[in-house]
Design an enzyme around this catalytic site. Structure first.
Site, PDB file in Angstrom:
ATOM      1  N   ASP A 148      -7.877  49.613  35.511  1.00 21.30           N
ATOM      2  CA  ASP A 148      -8.437  48.211  35.754  1.00 21.30           C
ATOM      3  C   ASP A 148      -9.069  48.211  34.326  1.00 21.30           C
ATOM      4  O   ASP A 148      -8.731  48.671  33.263  1.00 21.30           O
ATOM      5  CB  ASP A 148      -9.608  48.631  36.489  1.00 21.30           C
ATOM      6  N   ASP A 170     -12.663  46.686  32.600  1.00 26.31           N
ATOM      7  CA  ASP A 170     -13.923  46.792  32.717  1.00 26.31           C
ATOM      8  C   ASP A 170     -14.731  45.954  31.820  1.00 26.31           C
ATOM      9  O   ASP A 170     -14.588  46.098  30.498  1.00 26.31           O
ATOM     10  CB  ASP A 170     -14.766  48.047  32.850  1.00 26.31           C
ATOM     11  N   ASP A 226     -13.214  44.792  36.727  1.00 24.02           N
ATOM     12  CA  ASP A 226     -14.663  45.134  37.259  1.00 24.02           C
ATOM     13  C   ASP A 226     -15.447  44.247  36.195  1.00 24.02           C
ATOM     14  O   ASP A 226     -15.482  44.372  35.254  1.00 24.02           O
ATOM     15  CB  ASP A 226     -15.172  46.455  37.154  1.00 24.02           C
TER      16      ASP A 226
HETATM   17  N1  DCP Z   1     -18.544  54.614  35.892  1.00 20.64           N
HETATM   18  C1  DCP Z   1     -19.371  55.583  36.396  1.00 20.64           C
HETATM   19  N2  DCP Z   1     -19.790  55.330  37.925  1.00 20.64           N
HETATM   20  C2  DCP Z   1     -19.024  54.659  38.801  1.00 20.64           C
HETATM   21  C3  DCP Z   1     -18.345  53.632  38.111  1.00 20.64           C
HETATM   22  C4  DCP Z   1     -17.863  53.580  36.594  1.00 20.64           C
HETATM   23  O1  DCP Z   1     -19.998  56.224  35.739  1.00 20.64           O
HETATM   24  N3  DCP Z   1     -19.613  54.762  39.839  1.00 20.64           N
HETATM   25  C5  DCP Z   1     -18.216  54.531  34.432  1.00 20.64           C
HETATM   26  C6  DCP Z   1     -17.516  55.444  33.977  1.00 20.64           C
HETATM   27  C7  DCP Z   1     -16.200  55.085  33.603  1.00 20.64           C
HETATM   28  C8  DCP Z   1     -16.435  53.639  33.518  1.00 20.64           C
HETATM   29  O2  DCP Z   1     -17.703  53.299  33.962  1.00 20.64           O
HETATM   30  O3  DCP Z   1     -15.475  55.742  32.630  1.00 20.64           O
HETATM   31  C9  DCP Z   1     -15.236  52.749  34.061  1.00 20.64           C
HETATM   32  O4  DCP Z   1     -14.677  53.331  35.168  1.00 20.64           O
HETATM   33  P1  DCP Z   1     -13.173  53.354  35.749  1.00 20.64           P
HETATM   34  O5  DCP Z   1     -12.979  53.921  37.006  1.00 20.64           O
HETATM   35  O6  DCP Z   1     -12.714  52.031  35.268  1.00 20.64           O
HETATM   36  O7  DCP Z   1     -12.852  54.384  34.730  1.00 20.64           O
HETATM   37  P2  DCP Z   1     -11.944  54.275  33.115  1.00 20.64           P
HETATM   38  O8  DCP Z   1     -12.163  53.094  32.642  1.00 20.64           O
HETATM   39  O9  DCP Z   1     -12.810  55.434  32.384  1.00 20.64           O
HETATM   40  O10 DCP Z   1     -10.550  54.770  33.398  1.00 20.64           O
HETATM   41  P3  DCP Z   1      -9.274  53.608  33.677  1.00 20.64           P
HETATM   42  O11 DCP Z   1      -8.558  53.854  32.549  1.00 20.64           O
HETATM   43  O12 DCP Z   1      -8.873  54.546  34.917  1.00 20.64           O
HETATM   44  O13 DCP Z   1      -9.787  52.519  34.163  1.00 20.64           O
HETATM   45 MG    MG Z   2     -11.535  51.298  33.858  1.00 26.51          MG
END
Ligand code: DCP
Ligand code: MG
Length: 370
Positions: free
Chosen positions: A204, A206, A294
């Protein structure tokens, strides 16, 4: 000991937030194997086991060289008995029996496919699996009543499981910026999550939004969403308001790791004309794709905490909070840092200051890929 076999590591600290963990590292085969077992544990809602595998994988990601033999692992932290067994198997045989069994298991495959639907968690997926539903098509045929998120998740299943590229993230960023500036000039938009850590793709995109005049950001999200909807950029959205002030537990004792910012979970309709990428659908190719986005709004004074909490990785975040509690008697959330001995909140105007409060060396986003 043959020369070169000894890792050039004197000691490796045990918390991932004390280490530099780059995106590209030297032990992919081992970390891939451990990640499968972590994922399987998480899908089976065995959080503790999942974390143990994630910590072992993160340790290997931070090593400066490839591990070629088990003797090189002596003295390293974070490697439990089970992880060590898997690592040794992969080093000796190239594969781990347990990993192979897992990836081929019907349950693992079905749980992955079902939780791959936006809006479906492990609990729901497990209930469906036990009813004999193994794929999104099975679910479609089952006639189950789905909520709005799950219906959108099913409708855009293939696209949402297609990695989002960096250039798509940048294109989404331009749209978000137009939307935010149209309703609140002077607001600041920051790309967070995996892309901030330097990843070239993500599941996604963010974004964190704030405004230097504290208070101006209040109630921003519904206005941004209206603008985006009016322009036809949204296929789905669910907005939740900021519940930080009303929450009784306060930042020092968050009830969960979830933060309380105003937030929007959405699916964007992104034109792919500039990407040279056509999306194949049942009704032929088309020139736009669905992308999970997000949006998070933070008051300016909480921005560094929100930035740190939303940059990830998830394990890095978990380790920061664990370090804060166990080593510093502090509570860290995406809103604040609370010192429990001095009973006061520690202010910060940058991520660097938060690391300093925590007595940690500053780790830049590109080295938080634990
Ligand atoms: N995050 C968190 N707790 C949550 C949601 C998010 O700590 N409940 C934080 C950690 C993640 C970041 O926000 O790194 C973004 O969440 P993602 O699930 O989008 O994860 P990433 O961006 O790191 O990976 P991806 O490439 O899969 O989107
Ligand atoms: Mg992400």
């Amino acid at each position: 000991q043959k020369p070169g076999l000894e890792l050039a590591v004197v000691s490796v600290p045990s918390y991932a937030c004390q280490r530099h963990t780059p995106l590209l590292h030297h032990n992919i085969t081992l970390t891939d194997a451990l990640s499968i077992l972590a994922e399987n544990a998480e899908l089976g809602e065995n959080e503790g086991r999942g974390v143990a595998f994630r910590r072992a994988a993160a340790l290997l990601k931070s090593l400066p060289q490839e591990v070629r033999g088990a003797e090189q692992l002596r003295g390293l932290p974070c490697l439990g008995e089970h992880s060590l067994r898997v690592i040794k198997e992969v080093l000796e045989d190239g594969v781990s029996h347990e990993v192979e069994t897992t990836t081929h298991s019907e349950q693992f495959k079905a749980m992955k496919a079902l939780t791959g639907i936006f809006g479906v968690g492990a609990k729901t997926a497990d209930r469906w699996f036990k009813e004999g539903i193994h794929t999104p098509s099975d679910l479609q045929r089952s006639g189950h009543t789905l909520n709005r998120a799950q219906r959108a998740g099913l409708q855009y299943y293939d696209e949402l499981n297609l990695p989002v590229t960096k250039s798509e993230a940048v294109a989404i960023g331009q749209i978000v910026e137009r939307a935010v500036h149209a309703v609140l000039p002077g607001a600041e938009i920051t790309l967070i999550g995996g892309f901030r850590r330097g990843k070239q793709t993500g599941h996604d995109v963010d974004f964190l939004i704030t405004h230097p005049d504290e208070g101006r950001e209040e109630g921003l999200m519904p206005k941004v969403v209206s603008w985006l909807e009016a322009q036809g950029f949204l296929l789905y959205q669910k907005t939740t308001g900021n519940s930080y002030l009303e929450s009784k537990e306060g930042p020092a004792r968050p009830a969960s790791n979830m933060d309380r910012f105003e937030r929007c979970f959405s699916i964007f309709r992104l034109s792919t004309d500039n990407e040279g990428r056509e999306i194949q659908t049942g009704n032929g190719p088309r020139s736009w794709r669905a992308v999970r986005v997000d949006l998070v709004v933070s008051p300016y004074s909480q921005f560094p905490f929100a930035l740190l909490g939303w940059t990830g990785s998830k394990l890095f975040e978990r380790e920061l909070r664990r370090w804060a509690v166990h080593e510093k008697a502090m509570t860290l959330s995406s809103h604040a840092l609370y010192d429990r001995k001095r009973t006061l909140y520690l202010r910060a105007s940058s991520e660097e200051e938060i690391f300093a409060h925590l007595g940690l060396e500053y780790i830049p986003p590109c080295d938080r890929n634990a």
